[in-house]
Write a protein that holds these residues in place. Structure first.
Motif, PDB file in Angstrom:
ATOM      1  N   TYR A 184      43.052  13.267  44.256  1.00 26.07           N
ATOM      2  CA  TYR A 184      43.082  12.757  45.620  1.00 26.07           C
ATOM      3  C   TYR A 184      44.469  12.180  45.864  1.00 26.07           C
ATOM      4  O   TYR A 184      44.909  11.278  45.144  1.00 26.07           O
ATOM      5  CB  TYR A 184      42.026  11.674  45.820  1.00 26.07           C
ATOM      6  CG  TYR A 184      40.606  12.166  45.824  1.00 26.07           C
ATOM      7  CD1 TYR A 184      39.921  12.376  47.019  1.00 26.07           C
ATOM      8  CD2 TYR A 184      39.939  12.415  44.623  1.00 26.07           C
ATOM      9  CE1 TYR A 184      38.606  12.815  47.022  1.00 26.07           C
ATOM     10  CE2 TYR A 184      38.635  12.872  44.624  1.00 26.07           C
ATOM     11  CZ  TYR A 184      37.969  13.064  45.824  1.00 26.07           C
ATOM     12  OH  TYR A 184      36.674  13.518  45.817  1.00 26.07           O
ATOM     13  N   HIS A 241      44.441  10.901  53.986  1.00 21.77           N
ATOM     14  CA  HIS A 241      45.511  10.585  54.935  1.00 21.77           C
ATOM     15  C   HIS A 241      45.687   9.070  55.020  1.00 21.77           C
ATOM     16  O   HIS A 241      44.760   8.338  55.373  1.00 21.77           O
ATOM     17  CB  HIS A 241      45.190  11.160  56.314  1.00 21.77           C
ATOM     18  CG  HIS A 241      46.391  11.338  57.178  1.00 21.77           C
ATOM     19  ND1 HIS A 241      47.129  10.270  57.672  1.00 21.77           N
ATOM     20  CD2 HIS A 241      47.017  12.467  57.621  1.00 21.77           C
ATOM     21  CE1 HIS A 241      48.128  10.733  58.401  1.00 21.77           C
ATOM     22  NE2 HIS A 241      48.096  12.056  58.386  1.00 21.77           N
ATOM     23  N   ASP A 258      48.626  19.313  53.155  1.00 18.55           N
ATOM     24  CA  ASP A 258      48.401  18.314  54.197  1.00 18.55           C
ATOM     25  C   ASP A 258      49.687  17.788  54.813  1.00 18.55           C
ATOM     26  O   ASP A 258      49.664  16.808  55.569  1.00 18.55           O
ATOM     27  CB  ASP A 258      47.566  17.154  53.652  1.00 18.55           C
ATOM     28  CG  ASP A 258      48.225  16.428  52.477  1.00 18.55           C
ATOM     29  OD1 ASP A 258      49.103  17.025  51.827  1.00 18.55           O
ATOM     30  OD2 ASP A 258      47.869  15.266  52.216  1.00 18.55           O
ATOM     31  N   LYS A 271      46.188   8.118  59.351  1.00 19.78           N
ATOM     32  CA  LYS A 271      45.222   8.520  60.383  1.00 19.78           C
ATOM     33  C   LYS A 271      43.990   7.625  60.368  1.00 19.78           C
ATOM     34  O   LYS A 271      43.459   7.287  59.313  1.00 19.78           O
ATOM     35  CB  LYS A 271      44.815   9.980  60.164  1.00 19.78           C
ATOM     36  CG  LYS A 271      43.914  10.548  61.238  1.00 19.78           C
ATOM     37  CD  LYS A 271      43.734  12.041  61.063  1.00 19.78           C
ATOM     38  CE  LYS A 271      43.039  12.390  59.767  1.00 19.78           C
ATOM     39  NZ  LYS A 271      42.791  13.847  59.645  1.00 19.78           N
ATOM     40  N   SER A 286      52.510  16.999  57.213  1.00 15.89           N
ATOM     41  CA  SER A 286      52.529  17.011  58.671  1.00 15.89           C
ATOM     42  C   SER A 286      53.534  15.984  59.177  1.00 15.89           C
ATOM     43  O   SER A 286      53.971  15.131  58.435  1.00 15.89           O
ATOM     44  CB  SER A 286      51.131  16.681  59.217  1.00 15.89           C
ATOM     45  OG  SER A 286      50.692  15.425  58.787  1.00 15.89           O
ATOM     46  N   GLN A 315      53.051  20.634  50.364  1.00 18.09           N
ATOM     47  CA  GLN A 315      51.636  20.307  50.235  1.00 18.09           C
ATOM     48  C   GLN A 315      50.851  20.753  51.465  1.00 18.09           C
ATOM     49  O   GLN A 315      51.378  20.781  52.576  1.00 18.09           O
ATOM     50  CB  GLN A 315      51.459  18.814  50.006  1.00 18.09           C
ATOM     51  CG  GLN A 315      52.251  18.276  48.825  1.00 18.09           C
ATOM     52  CD  GLN A 315      52.134  19.153  47.586  1.00 18.09           C
ATOM     53  OE1 GLN A 315      51.026  19.374  47.094  1.00 18.09           O
ATOM     54  NE2 GLN A 315      53.256  19.645  47.092  1.00 18.09           N
ATOM     55  N   SER A 363      43.081  15.750  50.089  1.00 16.81           N
ATOM     56  CA  SER A 363      43.960  14.890  50.880  1.00 16.81           C
ATOM     57  C   SER A 363      43.245  13.630  51.363  1.00 16.81           C
ATOM     58  O   SER A 363      42.107  13.676  51.838  1.00 16.81           O
ATOM     59  CB  SER A 363      44.493  15.660  52.092  1.00 16.81           C
ATOM     60  OG  SER A 363      45.308  14.826  52.898  1.00 16.81           O
ATOM     61  N   TYR A 372      48.116  12.188  48.854  1.00 14.30           N
ATOM     62  CA  TYR A 372      48.679  12.324  50.201  1.00 14.30           C
ATOM     63  C   TYR A 372      50.076  12.887  50.034  1.00 14.30           C
ATOM     64  O   TYR A 372      50.780  12.526  49.083  1.00 14.30           O
ATOM     65  CB  TYR A 372      48.711  10.956  50.894  1.00 14.30           C
ATOM     66  CG  TYR A 372      49.295  10.947  52.289  1.00 14.30           C
ATOM     67  CD1 TYR A 372      48.711  11.676  53.310  1.00 14.30           C
ATOM     68  CD2 TYR A 372      50.438  10.197  52.575  1.00 14.30           C
ATOM     69  CE1 TYR A 372      49.242  11.656  54.592  1.00 14.30           C
ATOM     70  CE2 TYR A 372      50.968  10.160  53.853  1.00 14.30           C
ATOM     71  CZ  TYR A 372      50.369  10.899  54.865  1.00 14.30           C
ATOM     72  OH  TYR A 372      50.894  10.878  56.125  1.00 14.30           O
ATOM     73  N   TRP A 373      50.468  13.746  50.923  1.00 16.03           N
ATOM     74  CA  TRP A 373      51.696  14.505  50.715  1.00 16.03           C
ATOM     75  C   TRP A 373      52.919  13.630  50.520  1.00 16.03           C
ATOM     76  O   TRP A 373      53.805  13.966  49.726  1.00 16.03           O
ATOM     77  CB  TRP A 373      51.907  15.495  51.858  1.00 16.03           C
ATOM     78  CG  TRP A 373      52.205  14.913  53.211  1.00 16.03           C
ATOM     79  CD1 TRP A 373      51.363  14.214  54.001  1.00 16.03           C
ATOM     80  CD2 TRP A 373      53.434  15.024  53.930  1.00 16.03           C
ATOM     81  NE1 TRP A 373      51.973  13.858  55.181  1.00 16.03           N
ATOM     82  CE2 TRP A 373      53.245  14.353  55.171  1.00 16.03           C
ATOM     83  CE3 TRP A 373      54.670  15.618  53.662  1.00 16.03           C
ATOM     84  CZ2 TRP A 373      54.256  14.264  56.125  1.00 16.03           C
ATOM     85  CZ3 TRP A 373      55.675  15.535  54.625  1.00 16.03           C
ATOM     86  CH2 TRP A 373      55.468  14.858  55.836  1.00 16.03           C
TER      87      TRP A 373
END
Length: 220
Positions: free
Chosen positions: A5, A33, A218, A36, A220, A216, A31, A7-8
Motif C-alpha cells: 500500500y 491517496h 496512481d 484526496k 496524477s 506509478q 494506492s 502513494y506515488w
C-alpha cells in the motif's frame, strides 16, 4: 503474493518499490491517496491495517510461521525484512562494520531529514501554525540543507559509484526519493556534487526508473 500500500509521491513507499525491483520481487501495488478526501490513509479500513495512518503498509501472505497475513509498516523495517527473506541480492554489506555504517547513513536520511519535511508536517505548518508558503518553503529548505551537508561529507569518504562503494545499498534507496522531493521543492543542490552524481547513477538503473513516482499507476 505480497501487497504494498503506497502513494506515488510517498518517499517511504518509493524506497520499498526500489527494493522490490532491485530484488526482482513482485508485489501488488495498492494506492492510498494521501490528499484526496482528506487523505485515504485516515479512513477506517486502512487505519485498521496501519494504525499509524501512514504509507507504506506491506503485507506478506506467505510469511513462514504466520497463520494470518503478515502486516508490516515503516519502510526501513519492510526493506530489512525483504533483505532477510530474500538475501540473494543484498541491500546491506556482509561485514558487520560496513552494515552498521550503511544503516547509519540510511537513517540519517530516513530518520533525520525526511520526517521533518513529509506531508503531515508540511500540512501542520500550514494549517496548524498558519505559516505561509514562503515560511513553509524556508523550513523545508533548511532541513534538507542541514541533512544533505552532513551526508555529503560521508559520501566523500565512503562512496564509489553509489553511496557506499560500487553496489546499491539501503542508503541509495533512501537518498534518491529524498533528492526527488528536494528537486520538487526547488532546493539547490550545487553544494552536494556527490549526492547529485550518485542520484544520477542510480536513476540509470531499471529498479529506480520503474519505481519513480511518475511511473506509478496512481500518478496524477
Amino acid at each position: 503474493m505480497m501487497k504494498l500500500y503506497g502513494y506515488w509521491r510517498s518517499s517511504a513507499a518509493y524506497r520499498v518499490r526500489i527494493a522490490l525491483n532491485h530484488k526482482g520481487l513482485e508485489a501488488e501495488q495498492l494506492s492510498v491517496h494521501l490528499v484526496k478526501d482528506g487523505g485515504e490513509q485516515h479512513k477506517a479500513d486502512y487505519a485498521r491495517l496501519n494504525p499509524q495512518e501512514l504509507v507504506p503498509a506491506f503485507i506478506d501472505t506467505d510469511a513462514e510461521g504466520n497463520e494470518d497475513e503478515f502486516i508490516l509498516s515503516q519502510s526501513l523495517a519492510i526493506i530489512e525484512y525483504l533483505d532477510e527473506k530474500y538475501p540473494e541480492v543484498k541491500l546491506v554489506p556482509d561485514s558487520m562494520y560496513d552494515r552498521a555504517l550503511v544503516r547509519s547513513m540510511a537513517m540519517s536520511i530516513a530518520c533525520e531529514v525526511h520526517p521533518l519535511n513529509n506531508l503531515k508536517v508540511l500540512q501542520y505548518l500550514a494549517k496548524g501554525l498558519n505559516l505561509d508558503d514562503d515560511a513553509k518553503s524556508a523550513w523545508y529548505h533548511h532541513w534538507i540543507h542541514e541533512g544533505f551537508a552532513a551526508l555529503e561529507k560521508q559520501l566523500i569518504k565512503y562512496s564509489g559509484r553509489y553511496c557506499f562503494g560500487d553496489s546499491v545499498t539501503l542508503v541509495d534507496l533512501c537518498l534518491v526519493p529524498q533528492v526527488y522531493n528536494a528537486n520538487r521543492f526547488k532546493v539547490g543542490l550545487e553544494a552536494y556534487p556527490n549526492i547529485v552524481r550518485i542520484t544520477q547513477n542510480c536513476n540509470q538503473l531499471d529498479a529506480f526508473i520503474d519505481a519513480s513516482p511518475e511511473n506509478q499507476a496512481d500518478a496524477s
